[in-house]
Design a protein around this motif. Structure first.
Motif, PDB file in Angstrom:
ATOM      1  N   LEU A   1       0.802  -1.215   0.000  1.00  0.00           N
ATOM      2  CA  LEU A   1       0.000   0.000   0.000  1.00  0.00           C
ATOM      3  C   LEU A   1       0.838   1.269   0.000  1.00  0.00           C
ATOM      4  O   LEU A   1       0.456   2.269  -0.620  1.00  0.00           O
ATOM      5  CB  LEU A   1      -0.958  -0.007   1.201  1.00  0.00           C
ATOM      6  CG  LEU A   1      -2.064  -1.062   1.158  1.00  0.00           C
ATOM      7  CD1 LEU A   1      -2.936  -0.965   2.399  1.00  0.00           C
ATOM      8  CD2 LEU A   1      -2.911  -0.916  -0.092  1.00  0.00           C
ATOM      9  N   ILE A   2       1.961   1.261   0.693  1.00  0.00           N
ATOM     10  CA  ILE A   2       2.775   2.474   0.754  1.00  0.00           C
ATOM     11  C   ILE A   2       3.284   2.854  -0.630  1.00  0.00           C
ATOM     12  O   ILE A   2       3.457   4.038  -0.930  1.00  0.00           O
ATOM     13  CB  ILE A   2       3.934   2.303   1.761  1.00  0.00           C
ATOM     14  CG1 ILE A   2       3.371   2.277   3.183  1.00  0.00           C
ATOM     15  CG2 ILE A   2       4.957   3.421   1.627  1.00  0.00           C
ATOM     16  CD1 ILE A   2       4.411   2.166   4.265  1.00  0.00           C
TER      17      ILE A   2
ATOM     18  N   GLY B   1       0.865   4.926  -1.981  1.00  0.00           N
ATOM     19  CA  GLY B   1       1.017   6.231  -1.339  1.00  0.00           C
ATOM     20  C   GLY B   1       2.117   7.047  -1.990  1.00  0.00           C
ATOM     21  O   GLY B   1       1.990   8.269  -2.167  1.00  0.00           O
TER      22      GLY B   1
ATOM     23  N   LYS C   1       8.411   1.656   8.895  1.00  0.00           N
ATOM     24  CA  LYS C   1       7.151   1.764   8.148  1.00  0.00           C
ATOM     25  C   LYS C   1       6.111   2.602   8.865  1.00  0.00           C
ATOM     26  O   LYS C   1       5.327   3.321   8.233  1.00  0.00           O
ATOM     27  CB  LYS C   1       6.602   0.357   7.871  1.00  0.00           C
ATOM     28  CG  LYS C   1       5.337   0.342   7.039  1.00  0.00           C
ATOM     29  CD  LYS C   1       4.853  -1.086   6.844  1.00  0.00           C
ATOM     30  CE  LYS C   1       3.525  -1.122   6.095  1.00  0.00           C
ATOM     31  NZ  LYS C   1       3.018  -2.505   5.942  1.00  0.00           N
TER      32      LYS C   1
ATOM     33  N   ALA D   1       2.631   5.864   8.017  1.00  0.00           N
ATOM     34  CA  ALA D   1       1.283   5.293   8.142  1.00  0.00           C
ATOM     35  C   ALA D   1       0.250   6.124   7.381  1.00  0.00           C
ATOM     36  O   ALA D   1      -0.721   5.580   6.847  1.00  0.00           O
ATOM     37  CB  ALA D   1       0.904   5.186   9.616  1.00  0.00           C
TER      38      ALA D   1
ATOM     39  N   GLU E   1      -0.857   5.112   3.903  1.00  0.00           N
ATOM     40  CA  GLU E   1      -1.694   3.933   3.716  1.00  0.00           C
ATOM     41  C   GLU E   1      -3.172   4.273   3.866  1.00  0.00           C
ATOM     42  O   GLU E   1      -4.017   3.373   3.890  1.00  0.00           O
ATOM     43  CB  GLU E   1      -1.290   2.846   4.702  1.00  0.00           C
ATOM     44  CG  GLU E   1       0.093   2.279   4.435  1.00  0.00           C
ATOM     45  CD  GLU E   1       0.442   1.108   5.322  1.00  0.00           C
ATOM     46  OE1 GLU E   1       0.706   0.012   4.792  1.00  0.00           O
ATOM     47  OE2 GLU E   1       0.430   1.278   6.564  1.00  0.00           O
ATOM     48  N   ASN E   2      -3.470   5.566   3.945  1.00  0.00           N
ATOM     49  CA  ASN E   2      -4.862   6.011   3.976  1.00  0.00           C
ATOM     50  C   ASN E   2      -5.600   5.530   2.733  1.00  0.00           C
ATOM     51  O   ASN E   2      -5.053   5.503   1.643  1.00  0.00           O
ATOM     52  CB  ASN E   2      -4.888   7.544   4.045  1.00  0.00           C
ATOM     53  CG  ASN E   2      -6.295   8.111   3.932  1.00  0.00           C
ATOM     54  OD1 ASN E   2      -6.786   8.327   2.831  1.00  0.00           O
ATOM     55  ND2 ASN E   2      -6.912   8.355   5.070  1.00  0.00           N
ATOM     56  N   ARG E   3      -6.860   5.166   2.898  1.00  0.00           N
ATOM     57  CA  ARG E   3      -7.617   4.562   1.805  1.00  0.00           C
ATOM     58  C   ARG E   3      -7.723   5.464   0.586  1.00  0.00           C
ATOM     59  O   ARG E   3      -7.574   5.020  -0.546  1.00  0.00           O
ATOM     60  CB  ARG E   3      -9.036   4.240   2.304  1.00  0.00           C
ATOM     61  CG  ARG E   3      -9.338   2.760   2.257  1.00  0.00           C
ATOM     62  CD  ARG E   3     -10.674   2.492   2.875  1.00  0.00           C
ATOM     63  NE  ARG E   3     -11.582   1.991   1.872  1.00  0.00           N
ATOM     64  CZ  ARG E   3     -12.826   1.662   2.099  1.00  0.00           C
ATOM     65  NH1 ARG E   3     -13.340   1.837   3.285  1.00  0.00           N
ATOM     66  NH2 ARG E   3     -13.564   1.165   1.157  1.00  0.00           N
TER      67      ARG E   3
ATOM     68  N   THR F   1      -4.166   5.872  -1.113  1.00  0.00           N
ATOM     69  CA  THR F   1      -3.713   4.691  -1.856  1.00  0.00           C
ATOM     70  C   THR F   1      -4.574   4.441  -3.092  1.00  0.00           C
ATOM     71  O   THR F   1      -4.069   3.961  -4.111  1.00  0.00           O
ATOM     72  CB  THR F   1      -3.707   3.435  -0.970  1.00  0.00           C
ATOM     73  OG1 THR F   1      -5.011   3.232  -0.409  1.00  0.00           O
ATOM     74  CG2 THR F   1      -2.699   3.588   0.162  1.00  0.00           C
TER      75      THR F   1
END
Length: 363
Positions: free
Chosen positions: A7-8, A11, A278, A282, A285-287, A290
């Motif tokens: 996911l990152i 991002g 990581k 964080a 990685e917000n919906r 991403t």
């Protein structure tokens, strides 16, 4: 990417696409945008997002190669991922340019023959050399896809030729390709014909100016996967060789070398945070973040020419709120990309993969 998404990385794509969007949509090319000077100074380094995309691509393609069984499947999947969006966005750009401008305003977007380099992801100069007619990309931003294509082919060939030594072999290839453009200096003025064609070839096959960015991405993927990092491990010095090649390129071939060096350090720092700390990232990685990163390819393809034309033709109708026009165009690009991704691109990809299957090897 096949398998579980990192996911990152999406991002990171969000950061890159945001930088590029604001750079293009607040640039001096936006003739009627009332706050060009202020916002362009704020976002004048946004073009560096392209090089972040190259670094991300190096990381992602190494991951993808490890999760793809053979060269044919890899190239098929790349084509299925890239072509549908390019076809749709090129067609929309061509139609919008035809409706909103005169042919002399944005020449490249008015000429149907420019679909050829755009849809083949190739350098227009190649078509110009072969046909003796002038070619361009439908949208100037598409130049990056040609660089990406060269990288995909090189990385895939090296990987499937020897998976075990991929990192070593790719670094060696990257160093040779990176210094390839410097060879004419050895010939000097004694062989002007050779020098001319050498320089022409490096301008056409311009991966030589960008390969170090991809190589950093590959190296970070190897660290992410567990490559030892320390003075006792010779492979840990691969990054230093690439860094020296990139520093040489920035010094000799780029106007804003200091800005690019600083941005490269920041990009590398983000990757190192992802690998070793990581939790510090964080927020990436917000919906929403991403998801925009996930659909950033279509956003990138559609935003420039269409976005500039919409701003130039319609921002005046916003009156005192005209300064919001780049933000509205970006929102429109995101909505378009979301719809395209869900109802068009994904369905085409699934259909293509079902119809075009890897050849079964002879037993």
């Amino acid at each position: 990417m096949p398998g579980k998404r990192i996911l990152i990385i999406d991002g990171f794509r969000f950061i890159a696409i945001t930088a590029v969007l604001f750079y293009h949509l607040t640039s001096p090319y936006v003739a009627h945008y009332p706050h060009t000077d202020f916002l362009f100074h704020v976002f004048k380094f946004g073009y560096l997002g392209v090089y972040f995309f190259f670094m991300i691509s190096g990381f992602v393609i190494n991951y993808t190669l490890e999760n793809t069984s053979n060269l044919f499947s890899f190239l098929r999947n790349r084509l299925a991922r890239l072509f549908p969006a390019m076809l749709l966005c090129s067609l929309i750009t061509f139609l919008v340019a035809g409706l909103l401008t005169k042919p002399q305003d944005i020449t490249e977007a008015h000429q149907a023959r420019n679909f050829l380099p755009s849809l083949t992801f190739t350098n227009p100069t190649l078509w110009t050399l072969f046909t003796r007619k002038t070619f361009h990309w439908i949208n100037g931003s598409y130049w990056t896809l040609w660089v990406e294509l060269q990288f995909y082919i090189l990385a895939a060939v090296i990987y499937y030729a020897g998976k075990r030594n991929f990192l070593r072999n790719f670094i060696l290839a990257a160093v040779l390709i990176s210094i390839f453009k410097d060879f004419p200096k050895l010939a000097g003025a004694a062989y002007p014909g050779i020098t001319y064609w050498w320089r022409t070839s490096t301008e056409i096959f311009n991966l030589t100016f960008n390969i170090c960015w991809f190589c950093f991405g590959i190296y970070f993927y190897q660290l992410f996967k567990g490559l030892p990092f320390g003075i006792r491990h010779l492979r840990s010095y691969g990054w230093l060789v690439i860094a020296l090649c990139l520093a040489w390129d920035l010094h000799n071939f780029y106007e804003n070398s200091r800005d690019m060096l600083v941005s490269c350090i920041l990009m590398c720092f983000l990757f190192l945070l992802m690998i070793y700390w990581k939790s510090a990232l964080a927020g990436l990685e917000n919906r929403v973040v991403t998801y925009i990163g996930k659909i950033s390819y279509s956003i990138y393809l559609i935003h420039e020419v269409v976005g500039l034309l919409l701003i130039n033709n319609y921002s005046r109708y916003l009156g005192p709120f005209a300064f919001l026009s780049p933000f509205l165009v970006i929102l429109m690009a995101i909505i378009f990309a979301a719809v395209s991704f869900k109802f068009y691109e994904r369905k085409i990809v699934e259909w293509f993969r079902r119809r075009v299957k890897s050849p079964v090897p002879n037993k």
